[in-house]
Design an enzyme around this catalytic site. Structure first.
Site, PDB file in Angstrom:
ATOM      1  N   VAL A   1      38.954  43.445  36.765  1.00 11.25           N
ATOM      2  CA  VAL A   1      38.983  42.106  37.074  1.00 11.25           C
ATOM      3  C   VAL A   1      37.744  41.825  37.664  1.00 11.25           C
ATOM      4  O   VAL A   1      37.654  40.835  38.254  1.00 11.25           O
ATOM      5  CB  VAL A   1      40.061  42.016  38.188  1.00 11.25           C
ATOM      6  CG1 VAL A   1      41.678  42.106  37.516  1.00 11.25           C
ATOM      7  CG2 VAL A   1      40.063  42.424  39.394  1.00 11.25           C
ATOM      8  N   ASP A   2      36.767  42.665  37.628  1.00 14.61           N
ATOM      9  CA  ASP A   2      35.292  42.385  38.201  1.00 14.61           C
ATOM     10  C   ASP A   2      34.331  41.739  37.282  1.00 14.61           C
ATOM     11  O   ASP A   2      33.480  41.359  37.805  1.00 14.61           O
ATOM     12  CB  ASP A   2      34.792  43.882  38.750  1.00 14.61           C
ATOM     13  CG  ASP A   2      34.655  44.919  37.541  1.00 14.61           C
ATOM     14  OD1 ASP A   2      34.805  45.996  37.696  1.00 14.61           O
ATOM     15  OD2 ASP A   2      34.476  44.313  36.418  1.00 14.61           O
TER      16      ASP A   2
ATOM     17  N   HIS B   1      44.126  42.165  32.965  1.00 19.93           N
ATOM     18  CA  HIS B   1      44.804  41.894  34.334  1.00 19.93           C
ATOM     19  C   HIS B   1      44.070  40.765  35.060  1.00 19.93           C
ATOM     20  O   HIS B   1      44.203  40.745  36.193  1.00 19.93           O
ATOM     21  CB  HIS B   1      44.529  43.314  35.311  1.00 19.93           C
ATOM     22  CG  HIS B   1      45.563  44.330  34.827  1.00 19.93           C
ATOM     23  ND1 HIS B   1      45.313  45.617  35.214  1.00 19.93           N
ATOM     24  CD2 HIS B   1      46.719  44.299  33.888  1.00 19.93           C
ATOM     25  CE1 HIS B   1      46.137  46.415  34.648  1.00 19.93           C
ATOM     26  NE2 HIS B   1      46.843  45.799  33.972  1.00 19.93           N
TER      27      HIS B   1
ATOM     28  N   ASN C   1      36.798  60.478  30.704  1.00 25.26           N
ATOM     29  CA  ASN C   1      37.429  60.026  32.243  1.00 25.26           C
ATOM     30  C   ASN C   1      36.977  61.264  33.220  1.00 25.26           C
ATOM     31  O   ASN C   1      37.415  62.557  32.620  1.00 25.26           O
ATOM     32  CB  ASN C   1      39.096  59.902  32.048  1.00 25.26           C
ATOM     33  CG  ASN C   1      39.701  59.114  33.169  1.00 25.26           C
ATOM     34  OD1 ASN C   1      39.039  58.166  33.433  1.00 25.26           O
ATOM     35  ND2 ASN C   1      40.282  59.782  33.948  1.00 25.26           N
TER      36      ASN C   1
ATOM     37  N   CYS D   1      51.355  25.529  39.541  1.00 24.60           N
ATOM     38  CA  CYS D   1      51.150  24.638  38.389  1.00 24.60           C
ATOM     39  C   CYS D   1      49.845  25.086  37.550  1.00 24.60           C
ATOM     40  O   CYS D   1      49.618  24.191  36.631  1.00 24.60           O
ATOM     41  CB  CYS D   1      50.662  23.267  38.966  1.00 24.60           C
ATOM     42  SG  CYS D   1      48.772  23.448  39.799  1.00 24.60           S
TER      43      CYS D   1
ATOM     44  N   CYS E   1      48.595  20.323  43.758  1.00 21.26           N
ATOM     45  CA  CYS E   1      50.128  20.366  43.920  1.00 21.26           C
ATOM     46  C   CYS E   1      50.093  20.816  45.470  1.00 21.26           C
ATOM     47  O   CYS E   1      51.092  20.767  46.103  1.00 21.26           O
ATOM     48  CB  CYS E   1      50.808  21.220  43.079  1.00 21.26           C
ATOM     49  SG  CYS E   1      50.837  22.958  43.345  1.00 21.26           S
TER      50      CYS E   1
ATOM     51  N   CYS F   1      45.939  24.763  46.519  1.00 16.94           N
ATOM     52  CA  CYS F   1      45.731  24.204  45.101  1.00 16.94           C
ATOM     53  C   CYS F   1      45.361  22.580  45.232  1.00 16.94           C
ATOM     54  O   CYS F   1      45.918  21.992  46.345  1.00 16.94           O
ATOM     55  CB  CYS F   1      47.003  24.226  44.271  1.00 16.94           C
ATOM     56  SG  CYS F   1      47.089  23.134  42.906  1.00 16.94           S
TER      57      CYS F   1
ATOM     58  N   PHE G   1      41.125  53.006  42.147  1.00 15.50           N
ATOM     59  CA  PHE G   1      42.539  52.874  42.710  1.00 15.50           C
ATOM     60  C   PHE G   1      43.037  54.290  42.941  1.00 15.50           C
ATOM     61  O   PHE G   1      43.311  54.704  44.413  1.00 15.50           O
ATOM     62  CB  PHE G   1      43.593  52.368  41.802  1.00 15.50           C
ATOM     63  CG  PHE G   1      43.211  51.061  41.607  1.00 15.50           C
ATOM     64  CD1 PHE G   1      42.318  50.393  40.385  1.00 15.50           C
ATOM     65  CD2 PHE G   1      43.514  49.597  42.497  1.00 15.50           C
ATOM     66  CE1 PHE G   1      42.121  49.310  40.063  1.00 15.50           C
ATOM     67  CE2 PHE G   1      43.004  48.493  42.210  1.00 15.50           C
ATOM     68  CZ  PHE G   1      42.263  48.231  41.026  1.00 15.50           C
TER      69      PHE G   1
HETATM   70  N1  APR Z   1      33.273  58.017  35.127  1.00 13.23           N
HETATM   71  C1  APR Z   1      34.404  58.483  34.232  1.00 13.23           C
HETATM   72  N2  APR Z   1      35.712  58.560  34.984  1.00 13.23           N
HETATM   73  C2  APR Z   1      35.707  57.943  36.210  1.00 13.23           C
HETATM   74  C3  APR Z   1      34.697  57.576  37.171  1.00 13.23           C
HETATM   75  C4  APR Z   1      33.348  57.670  36.374  1.00 13.23           C
HETATM   76  N3  APR Z   1      32.249  57.300  36.971  1.00 13.23           N
HETATM   77  N4  APR Z   1      34.870  57.043  38.201  1.00 13.23           N
HETATM   78  C5  APR Z   1      36.280  57.282  38.272  1.00 13.23           C
HETATM   79  N5  APR Z   1      36.858  57.829  37.004  1.00 13.23           N
HETATM   80  C6  APR Z   1      38.143  58.090  36.700  1.00 13.23           C
HETATM   81  C7  APR Z   1      39.044  58.464  37.628  1.00 13.23           C
HETATM   82  O1  APR Z   1      38.895  60.045  37.831  1.00 13.23           O
HETATM   83  C8  APR Z   1      40.487  57.996  37.569  1.00 13.23           C
HETATM   84  O2  APR Z   1      41.229  58.969  36.639  1.00 13.23           O
HETATM   85  O3  APR Z   1      38.607  56.773  36.561  1.00 13.23           O
HETATM   86  C9  APR Z   1      40.230  56.628  36.536  1.00 13.23           C
HETATM   87  C10 APR Z   1      40.622  55.622  37.239  1.00 13.23           C
HETATM   88  O4  APR Z   1      41.957  55.229  37.249  1.00 13.23           O
HETATM   89  P1  APR Z   1      42.739  54.327  38.391  1.00 13.23           P
HETATM   90  O5  APR Z   1      41.935  54.603  39.740  1.00 13.23           O
HETATM   91  O6  APR Z   1      44.255  54.825  38.234  1.00 13.23           O
HETATM   92  O7  APR Z   1      42.317  53.183  37.864  1.00 13.23           O
HETATM   93  P2  APR Z   1      43.058  52.416  36.560  1.00 13.23           P
HETATM   94  O8  APR Z   1      43.234  53.299  35.401  1.00 13.23           O
HETATM   95  O9  APR Z   1      41.861  51.224  36.012  1.00 13.23           O
HETATM   96  O10 APR Z   1      44.247  51.679  37.245  1.00 13.23           O
HETATM   97  C11 APR Z   1      44.924  50.694  36.386  1.00 13.23           C
HETATM   98  O11 APR Z   1      46.325  50.202  38.066  1.00 13.23           O
HETATM   99  O12 APR Z   1      46.620  49.438  40.399  1.00 13.23           O
HETATM  100  C12 APR Z   1      46.673  49.370  39.151  1.00 13.23           C
HETATM  101  O13 APR Z   1      45.781  47.030  38.593  1.00 13.23           O
HETATM  102  C13 APR Z   1      45.399  48.055  38.740  1.00 13.23           C
HETATM  103  O14 APR Z   1      44.073  47.803  36.797  1.00 13.23           O
HETATM  104  C14 APR Z   1      44.587  48.800  37.695  1.00 13.23           C
HETATM  105  C15 APR Z   1      45.628  49.686  37.027  1.00 13.23           C
HETATM  106 ZN    ZN Z   2      49.007  23.872  42.069  1.00  8.69          ZN
END
Ligand code: APR
Ligand code: ZN
Length: 262
Positions: free
Chosen positions: A101-102, A117, A215, A128, A152, A149, A33
């Protein structure tokens, strides 16, 4: 070396849990995201992924989710998903708590997955609660109709938590319980910016647990983490899993091997 330290903490853990975000699935071809080029790059999430968008701007809402669904069709688990499943099979991880959600953790063989999520492979009626496979919603959209749906008649939405919606409380309560009991929380691929998911690492710390963060970018919890691995999940997790599960396997074999045989 941080990988060794992460592996040692997980090997010694008795109640380790993983918390994953979109970063664990980018190597499966699904954009996250908040990285450059991510789903929120140039898109206002409130315009396409909120309850208001679903109710007031269904065209924009469904167009956004059709794009996500077409990406999801080609997506397969990557080595990071398989490594987490292996750590669960080895008895190291109690569960994977995911913001994703994948459905890729299930697809990789993880058994206990808390989808706080929701899941994009299902559709739900917000009025419903009737649920169906997401194919029903996709077929309606492809035919240019509003997905409705079958109980409903209200418009259907993907079974994911939209902005302005509450998380599935029972699932989140279970995630919180696991984090209260966790001695190690392995965070993988999350910017840890969205609550209430981002409150889970705080729960672990408050109960004396340790954070291991994998991360690519910094997160707000890095300063309090025992280990931070600024690396690709698909590269570093298999290495950790091999050191932990492999180590456990060899120690398990040693236990079974009669003394004298080395
Ligand atoms: N390896 C390690 N880290 C990674 C990789 C990878 N291959 N690819 C991306 N990242 C890191 C990015 O640097 C980023 O800090 O993963 C992090 C993803 O952060 P977001 O894009 O904010 O995703 P997420 O933390 O899951 O967001 C939480 O926000 O918008 C809502 O519902 C949505 O579930 C989501 C929630
Ligand atoms: Zn319904």
């Amino acid at each position: 070396m941080s990988v060794e330290r992460a592996a040692a903490l997980l090997r010694g853990a008795h109640a380790a849990v993983a918390l994953t975000g979109a970063g664990v699935s980018t190597e499966s071809g699904l954009p996250d995201f908040r990285s450059p080029g991510g789903l929120w790059a140039g898109v206002d999430p409130m315009r396409v992924a909120s309850l208001t968008a679903f109710r007031r701007r269904p065209q924009e809402f469904y167009a956004f989710y059709q794009t996500r669904l077409s990406l999801l069709r080609q997506a397969r688990p990557n080595p990071a998903h398989y490594a987490l499943a292996r750590l669960e099979q080895a008895g190291v991880l109690r569960a994977v708590i995911t913001q994703n959600v994948d459905g890729l953790h299930h697809a990789a063989g993880s058994q206990r997955v808390l989808e706080i999520h929701g899941n994009l492979r299902r559709a739900v009626c917000p009025e419903c609660g009737w649920r169906a496979d997401i194919a029903l919603l996709e077929e309606a959209l492809t035919a240019g109709a509003l997905p409705r749906c079958e109980t409903c008649g209200s418009p259907l939405k993907p079974d994911v938590v939209l902005f302005e919606e509450l998380l599935p409380l029972n699932v989140f309560a279970e995630a919180e319980r696991l984090c209260r009991e966790a001695d190690v929380l392995l965070v993988v691929g999350s910017s840890l910016q969205v609550t209430p998911a981002a409150s889970l690492p705080q729960t672990v710390l408050e109960h004396g647990g340790l954070l291991v963060i994998v991360n690519r970018e910094p997160t707000p919890f890095d300063p309090e983490a025992a280990v931070v691995l600024r690396d690709a999940a698909g590269t570093v997790l298999p290495t950790i899993a091999a050191r932990v599960a492999g180590g456990l396997a060899s120690s398990a074999e040693d236990e079974q091997r009669p003394p004298g045989l080395s």
